[in-house]
Design a protein around this motif. Structure first.
Motif, short mmCIF file in Angstrom:
data_model
loop_
_atom_site.label_atom_id
_atom_site.label_comp_id
_atom_site.label_asym_id
_atom_site.label_seq_id
_atom_site.Cartn_x
_atom_site.Cartn_y
_atom_site.Cartn_z
N SER A 20 -7.81 -14.99 -28.38
CA SER A 20 -8.30 -13.71 -29.66
C SER A 20 -6.77 -13.64 -30.87
O SER A 20 -7.65 -13.60 -32.22
CB SER A 20 -8.17 -12.59 -29.01
N GLY A 21 -5.88 -14.11 -30.40
CA GLY A 21 -4.63 -14.53 -31.43
C GLY A 21 -4.57 -15.56 -32.82
O GLY A 21 -5.04 -15.23 -33.74
N LEU A 22 -5.13 -16.92 -31.65
CA LEU A 22 -5.98 -17.55 -32.32
C LEU A 22 -6.92 -17.57 -33.73
O LEU A 22 -6.57 -18.28 -34.66
CB LEU A 22 -6.23 -18.47 -32.04
N VAL A 23 -8.02 -16.40 -33.40
CA VAL A 23 -8.67 -16.61 -34.04
C VAL A 23 -8.38 -15.77 -35.62
O VAL A 23 -8.75 -15.67 -36.09
CB VAL A 23 -9.83 -15.95 -33.97
N VAL A 24 -7.69 -15.24 -35.27
CA VAL A 24 -6.72 -13.50 -36.47
C VAL A 24 -6.42 -15.06 -37.17
O VAL A 24 -6.08 -14.79 -38.62
CB VAL A 24 -5.59 -12.83 -35.38
N ALA A 166 2.83 -13.72 -40.09
CA ALA A 166 2.44 -12.06 -40.43
C ALA A 166 2.18 -11.62 -39.43
O ALA A 166 2.01 -10.19 -39.27
CB ALA A 166 0.89 -12.31 -40.99
N SER A 167 3.24 -11.68 -38.32
CA SER A 167 3.28 -11.02 -36.69
C SER A 167 4.42 -10.15 -37.10
O SER A 167 4.59 -9.02 -36.89
CB SER A 167 3.45 -11.67 -35.69
N LEU A 174 -1.70 -15.00 -33.33
CA LEU A 174 -1.01 -16.01 -32.12
C LEU A 174 0.17 -15.35 -31.75
O LEU A 174 0.66 -15.14 -30.27
CB LEU A 174 -1.48 -17.63 -32.58
N THR A 175 0.97 -15.49 -32.43
CA THR A 175 2.48 -15.50 -32.30
C THR A 175 2.58 -13.84 -32.52
O THR A 175 3.30 -13.46 -31.02
CB THR A 175 3.44 -15.96 -33.61
N LEU A 197 1.51 -25.31 -27.91
CA LEU A 197 0.15 -26.24 -27.97
C LEU A 197 -1.16 -25.57 -28.62
O LEU A 197 -1.37 -26.47 -29.46
CB LEU A 197 0.23 -26.18 -26.51
N LEU A 198 -1.10 -24.59 -28.91
CA LEU A 198 -2.26 -23.78 -29.67
C LEU A 198 -1.94 -24.72 -30.92
O LEU A 198 -3.33 -24.63 -31.82
CB LEU A 198 -2.22 -22.70 -29.21
#
Lengths: 220, 241
Positions: A20-24, A166-167, A174-175, A197-198
């Motif tokens: 879900s972080g990756l999508v953001v 942006a984290s 993601l981060t 890896l992502l």
């Protein structure tokens, strides 16, 4: 062997949250990309304008934005603008901040592309009686793209990675999703390895795509 | 067809054209010769609006050259460049069809089929789909001539069309130009090919220092020049050692 099977079981558990972080991450990167390309085109076109004032403004904007760390720019958009009456939610602030920060790198890519076009080709098009708009679309743009594409691709990969900044303004990309997981689970190695890896899973295909496009343009 | 009256032009402090006046009749072939920097190319560039004159008048087919009439004049007067200036991202055929489709607004299929005929006419029917980088200089210049012809111009301006070519490739381009001259095309040619000028041109203008120093029938100017400066130039060009 135990470490590895531990990693896989952690991955099994953490991946849904990280996804879900990756999508953001993808969303904020894409939004920032659109902003940076549009603004970058504006700076680049101002930079090659016949009007000196526009060239000066473009130069000043590029050097100013390039001279300030991206994280400071994001803080500015997220923490300072509200004091001036502009309240942006974290995602929008992240996209705008990254978009503005990256617009100056895009501008330099585009400028390099535009200035690579041989002025004699523009004269040839003029002598055929083509309009300025046609010359831009049919001669300058296609030739500029070939030169601008490789650095443009690199810029996009950098933007994807820098979206992690942006984290720091609470965007749940993601981060940040990973940081929260790591803090609560104490499984730093598993979490940060998965995050790395992502990111690679996103940036490597992008790099490949750009090199394919480059080849396609170079063939002509 | 083309007339210049008191045309002048400076680049900064350097005056490259001084009070240039001449007329070119329909169907006439005129060669401009003279040393480098004498203003020959600048004349062509002014007629085509690539360079803005400082003073004087230029008239093409009865229409005075202004910012407003420039597009109409460019449709009547085509240009062939020293360095060909073909669009590197388009095939030979696309280069030739580009002007008719995207400047004149002609239907694409028609323009492409005419482009094919024109490339055949300059001896390149087998190179329609080749990109400029795959063509020799002579071939590129013949595509350049086909691109000019595709505009169905009333006159063609040639700016040193063979100066950038291998010596061996000059002939194939001159041959195409000669056949155009024989068909009655109005041509203004800036050239160093004295032999070609003698054979093909109706008239030769010799320029030096931004002025027309001598003008007259090609054979007379090139074999029995009246002005000392012309004689000196021709002597150096024809007997370089």
């Amino acid at each position: 062997m135990g470490g590895l099977s531990q990693f896989f079981s952690d991955a099994n558990q953490f991946l849904p949250i990280l996804m879900s972080g990756l999508v953001v991450t993808l969303a904020v990167t894409l939004a920032a990309l659109v902003i940076s390309v549009l603004l970058g085109l504006v700076w680049a076109l101002m930079g090659i304008s016949k009007i000196k004032a526009l060239r000066v403004i473009s130069r000043v904007v590029i050097n100013t934005v390039r001279g300030i760390p991206i994280i400071v720019q994001l803080f500015y958009v997220y923490f300072v603008l509200p004091e001036l009456g502009v309240q942006l939610d974290a995602f929008v602030a992240g996209a705008v901040g990254l978009g503005v920060a990256y617009s100056v790198y895009q501008a330099e890519n585009f400028r390099a592309g535009f200035s690579s076009v041989d002025p004699m080709l523009i004269e040839a098009a003029q002598s055929l009686g083509m309009s300025e708009r046609k010359i831009m679309l049919r001669v300058i743009m296609p030739l500029a793209v070939r030169v601008a594409l490789p650095p443009f691709g690199n810029t996009v990969v950098m933007l994807l990675k820098d979206s992690s900044i942006a984290s720091t303004i609470t965007v749940a990309e993601l981060t940040r999703a990973g940081q929260l997981l790591a803090v609560s689970s104490f499984k730093n190695m598993s979490v940060y390895t998965l995050i790395a890896l992502l990111y690679l899973a996103m940036s490597l295909p992008l790099t490949y795509l750009v090199s394919r496009l480059e080849l396609r343009f170079a063939r002509k | 067809m083309i007339s210049l009256k008191n045309v002048s032009k400076s680049f900064g402090d350097v005056q490259v054209l001084r009070d240039i006046s001449f007329e070119i009749a329909r169907g006439e072939v005129v060669c401009l010769i003279g040393p480098s920097g004498s203003g020959k190319s600048t004349i062509l560039r002014c007629v085509n609006g690539l360079e803005r004159r400082d003073g004087g008048q230029i008239t093409v087919d009865g229409v005075a050259l202004t910012d407003k009439s420039l597009p109409a004049i460019r449709a009547k007067v085509a240009m062939v460049f020293q360095r060909f200036n073909l669009f590197p991202h388009r095939t030979a055929l696309e280069n030739v069809a580009e002007g008719p489709i995207h400047a004149l607004g002609r239907p694409a299929a028609e323009a492409r089929s005419e482009a094919r005929d024109l490339l055949a006419r300059v001896g390149l029917s087998d190179k329609c789909d080749a990109y400029p980088a795959k063509l020799s200089g002579g071939q590129q210049q013949r595509v350049g001539i086909a691109r000019a012809l595709a505009m169905k111009p009333q006159a063609i301006l040639f700016d040193e069309p063979t100066s950038a070519l291998d010596p061996e490739r000059v002939g194939e381009v001159l041959k195409v130009m000669r056949s155009l001259a024989n068909e009655g095309m109005t041509m203004v040619i800036v050239t160093h090919e004295i032999a070609f000028a003698r054979e093909v041109a109706d008239r030769v203008l010799f320029m030096d220092g931004g002025r027309i120093v001598e003008s007259g029938p090609a054979r007379q100017v090139l074999t029995q020049p009246k002005v000392e400066r012309t004689r000196e130039f021709l002597d150096r060009v024809l007997n370089p050692l």
